[in-house]
Design an enzyme around this catalytic site. Structure first.
Site, mmCIF file in Angstrom:
data_model
loop_
_atom_site.group_PDB
_atom_site.id
_atom_site.type_symbol
_atom_site.label_atom_id
_atom_site.label_comp_id
_atom_site.label_asym_id
_atom_site.label_seq_id
_atom_site.Cartn_x
_atom_site.Cartn_y
_atom_site.Cartn_z
ATOM 1 N N ASP A 1 -6.631 -5.543 -5.209
ATOM 2 C CA ASP A 1 -5.810 -5.847 -4.030
ATOM 3 C C ASP A 1 -5.898 -7.329 -3.682
ATOM 4 O O ASP A 1 -5.819 -7.712 -2.524
ATOM 5 C CB ASP A 1 -6.218 -4.987 -2.818
ATOM 6 C CG ASP A 1 -5.294 -5.193 -1.615
ATOM 7 O OD1 ASP A 1 -4.096 -5.438 -1.829
ATOM 8 O OD2 ASP A 1 -5.774 -5.132 -0.473
ATOM 9 N N GLU B 1 0.833 -1.212 0.000
ATOM 10 C CA GLU B 1 0.000 0.000 0.000
ATOM 11 C C GLU B 1 0.862 1.254 0.000
ATOM 12 O O GLU B 1 0.353 2.371 0.072
ATOM 13 C CB GLU B 1 -0.923 -0.015 1.225
ATOM 14 C CG GLU B 1 -2.124 -0.932 1.076
ATOM 15 C CD GLU B 1 -1.758 -2.388 0.872
ATOM 16 O OE1 GLU B 1 -0.992 -2.918 1.691
ATOM 17 O OE2 GLU B 1 -2.225 -2.994 -0.104
ATOM 18 N N ASN C 1 0.058 -7.698 -3.522
ATOM 19 C CA ASN C 1 -0.585 -6.916 -4.567
ATOM 20 C C ASN C 1 0.368 -5.911 -5.211
ATOM 21 O O ASN C 1 1.313 -5.463 -4.580
ATOM 22 C CB ASN C 1 -1.776 -6.144 -3.978
ATOM 23 C CG ASN C 1 -1.363 -5.226 -2.854
ATOM 24 O OD1 ASN C 1 -1.005 -5.676 -1.791
ATOM 25 N ND2 ASN C 1 -1.370 -3.925 -3.094
#
Lengths: 610, 172
Positions: free
Chosen positions: A337, A211, A295
Site C-alpha cells: 500500500d 481500497e 496504490n
C-alpha cells in the site's frame, strides 16, 4: 469605510509583494488591486506577495512557503490566539483554509460544508455558508475517515470535491452554487477527498478508492461550465491513460505499449486502483502538471503479478489535453500500500554543478526522491528513515529493489515490515524554504506485521486481501518533523514526536516553520535549527494544513484547523476498538494510547502577534 | 379558456374513506428503541435461529471475511465502519436488529446486503457479529482463528452488555 481602508491595505501589500523580489506576481497583484481576481495561469512558480493564501499549497509549485516575515524567529514566542471558529463537524480536519480578498474559506469533512468568514470584521463572522448535502452513504466507502483536503480558487469561484464524488463550483462572493458535476459512483467505492488544482481554466480532480478496487483517474473540468474536458485513467489501454506520441518515460521499465493492461493479470486492471488523492503541482514554464497515483488493488500483491501500471508512481501531463509526458513508478508491483500520491514540490536548484529544474518527492516507501522534472530522471533516492522493506533504488534502472524476506505471501505472516502501510510519510504535505533550501517533512515511524489473504471483489465493498497491525518503529517515537537538505542528501535537523506528525508543514520568510501534533500542540520552530519557538495546545489533535496570510489590518496571521481523525486518528474520530489490532486497517493498534491524549474536535485557530 | 380548464380539472376530488376497518397496533417490525408511548410492551419480533449453533456461528465468521465485512469493521475493532466488539450499538444489539442492519443497510454507509445475500447467511453473519461482543453462549463462539492472531478469540470475548440500545425493564 472599513472596506476602503482594507482596499488601501491590499494595495500596500501588493506593492510590498513586488519589492519582495518574488518575480512573476506583478500580474496577480495588479489583478488584486483591481478586482482581486487571480488568474491561475499567470501565477509564477514562486510565491506571490503572501497577503492571500489562494491555494492549499500556497503556490503551484507546492512549496507552502510564504514571503511574509512579520512573524520571525525573534518574536514567534509572543504569538497569541486572535480568534477561533468551530466548524461544527468533529471528524478529521485535513483541509487548508484559503484567504482571498478579505474572506477566509473553510471546508469541513463530510458533510463538506463550506464557510466564508469575513476577515474585515472583528472575530471573522460568517459571510455565508454553503451545504452541498452529499450522500450520507458515501461515509461507508471512505477508506480513511471522511476527510476533505481543501478547496481551490480561481476567477471568483471556489471549487472543491464532495465525499460522494462530485465537484462543485461556488460563487466566492455569494455562496451560490454555480455548477455541480458528478464524477463517480459510491456504489463502485468512488469518493473524492483531494483538493483540486486550477490550471489554465481547468479544474483538476482525482478519485479516491484504492481500497475498493476503483479504476483510478485524474479528470479536468472546464472551470466555467463544469463540463469534463478530459479524463486520464491510471490502468487500462494507452488511449484511456492518454498516453500518445508525447509520452517519453525515462526508464525502460515504464516504456512499452498498453502496459496498463499487460502488467496485470487478465482484466484485473479494471479494478486495479491507482486513484489520485494527494496534491497536484504545476510548472508554467514547462507547462506540465505533476501528481502521484495511488496504490494498486487489492492490497495482496500475490493476486496481481506484474508491475501494475500506472499505479504507485508519478505522472507529468500537459494540462490542456491531459497527454502524458512522463511517468516514473516509485513502487512497481506495490507490496505494501505504498501509494505514489505524496506531493511533488517543484524547486530549481544547482545540482552537481548545473542548474536543474527538480521535483522533490518524499515517498511513502521511505525514499526521498530528487527527480529532473523535465525528463523524469531520478537523480537521488535516499531513505529518510528506517526502511527494511527495500534495499534501495537502482538509479540505473530507476527500480525499487524489494527485500525478498519482507515480501508478502498469501497465508504467511511477515513481521516487522518497515515502513508500514501508511509509509514513511503519507498525505501530510511538506514545505520548502527557498531561503534555506530545506524541505520540512512531517512523517511517521511505523512498522507492521502483515498477512496477505484472499480477496473478493464486490463493488462498493473493500478490496484488500490483507490483515495488518502497525506499531512504532525503532527508536521509541512514532512521528518526526525534520528539515531535509536535498543537496547534502541528509537531515539538517529533526524533532521526534510521540505520535505520527499527520499535519502539513508551513515555512515563512521569517524562517519560522509551523506544524501540529496529534496531541493538539501547534508548534513554531526555527526553520534553520529546529529549535522550538512557541507552542499552543488546541482543542483536539492536529492533522490539518497550516497557512499564513496578511489580514485586512495589515498584520500577519497563521491559521490551522484542529480536529483529530484521518487514517491515523480514526481511533478517536471513529471510536475504534484497539483490542482488535487490525482496527483501522491496522493503524489503531499503533495509536492505542491516542484517546488518552486527545478527543474529537473541529475548530479553526488563528494566531497573530499581539 | 385556460381558467375554465383549470377550474374543471379542480372539480376532481379525492374520495374520503369513512368506514375503514379498525387495525390492530402495528407492533411488528424491528424496534430500534426501547422508548414507546404508554405502558411498556414486550415485542420480540423474531427469534434468532442459530445462536445456539456453533457451526452456524463459524459459518458466519467465514462469510464475514468473504463478504468483505472485515474490510470495514476489521475483526471487530472497526475502521470505515463502527466497531462490533464493543458495547455501543447504533441500530440495536438484538439479533433481529443486527439482521436488519445487514439485510437493509443503514443510512451512513452500511450497504444493504440483503439485496444479494440470502436470509440464512445473514442470520449466520448476525450470530457471528454478536459473538464478537460476547453476546452468544461461550460454547458456540469460535475459539481461534486460522490466521494472524490479532485479538482474543470470540470465545474469550467478555460479554459487552449493550449500553445504549437494550430495552430496559420498567424503572422502580
Amino acid at each position: 469605510m472599513r472596506f476602503r481602508a482594507f482596499a488601501g491595505a491590499g494595495l500596500i501589500t501588493a506593492v510590498l509583494g513586488c519589492t519582495d523580489g518574488n518575480g512573476g506576481d506583478a500580474a496577480a497583484s495588479a489583478g488584486a488591486a483591481a478586482n482581486r481576481t487571480r488568474v491561475a495561469d499567470t501565477t509564477a512558480i514562486a510565491s506571490g506577495s503572501g497577503a492571500e493564501w489562494t491555494q492549499v499549497a500556497g503556490d503551484d509549485a507546492n512549496t507552502r512557503y510564504s514571503p511574509l516575515d512579520e512573524i520571525n524567529t525573534a518574536n514567534a514566542a509572543q504569538l497569541t490566539l486572535a480568534w477561533s471558529f468551530s466548524t461544527g463537524v468533529n471528524r478529521g480536519q485535513e483541509a487548508a483554509p484559503l484567504v482571498i480578498d478579505g474572506t477566509m474559506y473553510v471546508v469541513t469533512p463530510y458533510p463538506n460544508i463550506l464557510y466564508a468568514l469575513d476577515l474585515t470584521q472583528p472575530g471573522a463572522p460568517t459571510r455565508w455558508t454553503y451545504r452541498p448535502e452529499p450522500l450520507a452513504a458515501a461515509q461507508g466507502v471512505a477508506c480513511c475517515d471522511v476527510v476533505n483536503r481543501g478547496p481551490a480558487y480561481a476567477d471568483g469561484r471556489i471549487f472543491y470535491n464532495t465525499l460522494d464524488a462530485h465537484t462543485v463550483a461556488v460563487d466566492a462572493a455569494t455562496g451560490r452554487e454555480i455548477w455541480r458535476t458528478r464524477l463517480g459512483d459510491i456504489n463502485r467505492g468512488e469518493t473524492m477527498t483531494m483538493a483540486p488544482l486550477v490550471v489554465k481554466g481547468k479544474v483538476l480532480v482525482g478519485v479516491s478508492g484504492g481500497e475498493f478496487g476503483v479504476r483510478g483517474w485524474l479528470t479536468a473540468l472546464d472551470a466555467a461550465s463544469g463540463a469534463i474536458a478530459w479524463r486520464a485513467y491510471h490502468t487500462g489501454p494507452d488511449a484511456d491513460v492518454l498516453i500518445g506520441d508525447r509520452f517519453k518515460p525515462f526508464y525502460a521499465m515504464d516504456q512499452g505499449t498498453d502496459l496498463g493492461v499487460t502488467s496485470w493479470p487478465p482484466d484485473m486492471w479494471r479494478t486495479g486502483g491507482g486513484g489520485v488523492w494527494g496534491f497536484i503541482s504545476y510548472d508554467p514554464d514547462l507547462d506540465l502538471i505533476y501528481y502521484g497515483t495511488a496504490n494498486p488493488g487489492p492490497w495482496n500483491p500475490d493476486l496481481r503479478p506484474g508491475d501494475n501500471k500506472w499505479t504507485a508512481g508519478i505522472f507529468a501531463r500537459d494540462p490542456d489535453d491531459g497527454a502524458a509526458v512522463w511517468f516514473y513508478q516509485t513502487s512497481p508491483h506495490d507490496l505494501y500500500d505504498h501509494d505514489g500520491i505524496n506531493e511533488s514540490i517543484l524547486v530549481d536548484l544547482p545540482w552537481q554543478g548545473r542548474d536543474r529544474k527538480l521535483l522533490l518527492h518524499p515517498g511513502r516507501n521511505g525514499y526521498m526522491y530528487v527527480i529532473d522534472r523535465a525528463t523524469g530522471e531520478v537523480l537521488a533516492a535516499d531513505a529518510f528513515g528506517f526502511v527494511n522493506s527495500a534495499r534501495g533504488v537502482d538509479l540505473r534502472t530507476g527500480r525499487l529493489i524489494p527485500e525478498p524476506s519482507k515480501a508478502p505471501v498469501t497465508g504467511r505472516v511477515v513481521r516487522m515490515i518497515c515502513p508500514a502501510a501508511p509509509g514513511m510519510k503519507d498525505w501530510q504535505p511538506a514545505a520548502w524554504s527557498p531561503r534555506l533550501r530545506l524541505l520540512f517533512v512531517p512523517h511517521q515511524n511505523l512498522c507492521m506485521d502483515h498477512e496477505a489473504l484472499e480477496a473478493n471483489y464486490i463493488s462498493g465493498t473493500p478490496y484488500l486481501g490483507a490483515d495488518a497491525k502497525y506499531y512504532g518503529g525503532p527508536g521509541g517515537w512514532r512521528g518526526r518533523f525534520g528539515a531535509w537538505d536535498p543537496v547534502a542528501r541528509e537531515w539538517a535537523w529533526t524533532i521526534e514526536e510521540n505520535f505520527p506528525v499527520w499535519s502539513g508543514a508551513l515555512v515563512t520568510a521569517g524562517d519560522v516553520a509551523f506544524y501540529g501534533t496529534m496531541e493538539g500542540w501547534f508548534k513554531a520552530v526555527d526553520a534553520a535549527s529546529g529549535r522550538e519557538l512557541w507552542r499552543f495546545k488546541t482543542g483536539s489533535g492536529i492533522i490539518g494544513q497550516p497557512v499564513t496570510y496578511r489580514g485586512p489590518d495589515g498584520k500577519q496571521y497563521v491559521a490551522i484547523l484542529s480536529g483529530v481523525g484521518g487514517w491515523s486518528g480514526a481511533i478517536v474520530s471513529a471510536d475504534l476498538d484497539p483490542r482488535d489490532s487490525t482496527a483501522g486497517a491496522g493503524f489503531a493498534s499503533a495509536m492505542r494510547d491516542l484517546p488518552q491524549h486527545t478527543t474529537k474536535g473541529g475548530t479553526l485557530y488563528v494566531f497573530a502577534l499581539p | 379558456m385556460t381558467a375554465l380548464l383549470a377550474a374543471s380539472a379542480a372539480c376532481e376530488r379525492e374520495t374520503r374513506r369513512f368506514h375503514d376497518e379498525a387495525q390492530p397496533p402495528a407492533a411488528g417490525g424491528v424496534r430500534l428503541t426501547a422508548l414507546e408511548p404508554g405502558p411498556a410492551t414486550s415485542s420480540r419480533a423474531l427469534r434468532h435461529p442459530y445462536e445456539d449453533n456453533a457451526w452456524a456461528v463459524s459459518e458466519g465468521k467465514r462469510l464475514y471475511s468473504q463478504f468483505n465485512c472485515a474490510g470495514c469493521h476489521a475483526h471487530g475493532g472497526g475502521g470505515m465502519g463502527p466497531p462490533l466488539m464493543d458495547a455501543l450499538w447504533r441500530y440495536g444489539a438484538e439479533p433481529e436488529n443486527v439482521f436488519a442492519s445487514i439485510a437493509g443497510g443503514r443510512p451512513n454507509g452500511m450497504p444493504a446486503f440483503g439485496t444479494k445475500v440470502g436470509a440464512t447467511q445473514i442470520w449466520q453473519l448476525a450470530a457471528y457479529v454478536r459473538s464478537m461482543s460476547g453476546l452468544v453462549p461461550k460454547d458456540v463462539a469460535p475459539g481461534r482463528t486460522d490466521h494472524m492472531q490479532v485479538k482474543a478469540g470470540e470465545q474469550a470475548a467478555p460479554e459487552a452488555v449493550p449500553r445504549n440500545a437494550a430495552p430496559e425493564p420498567p424503572a422502580p
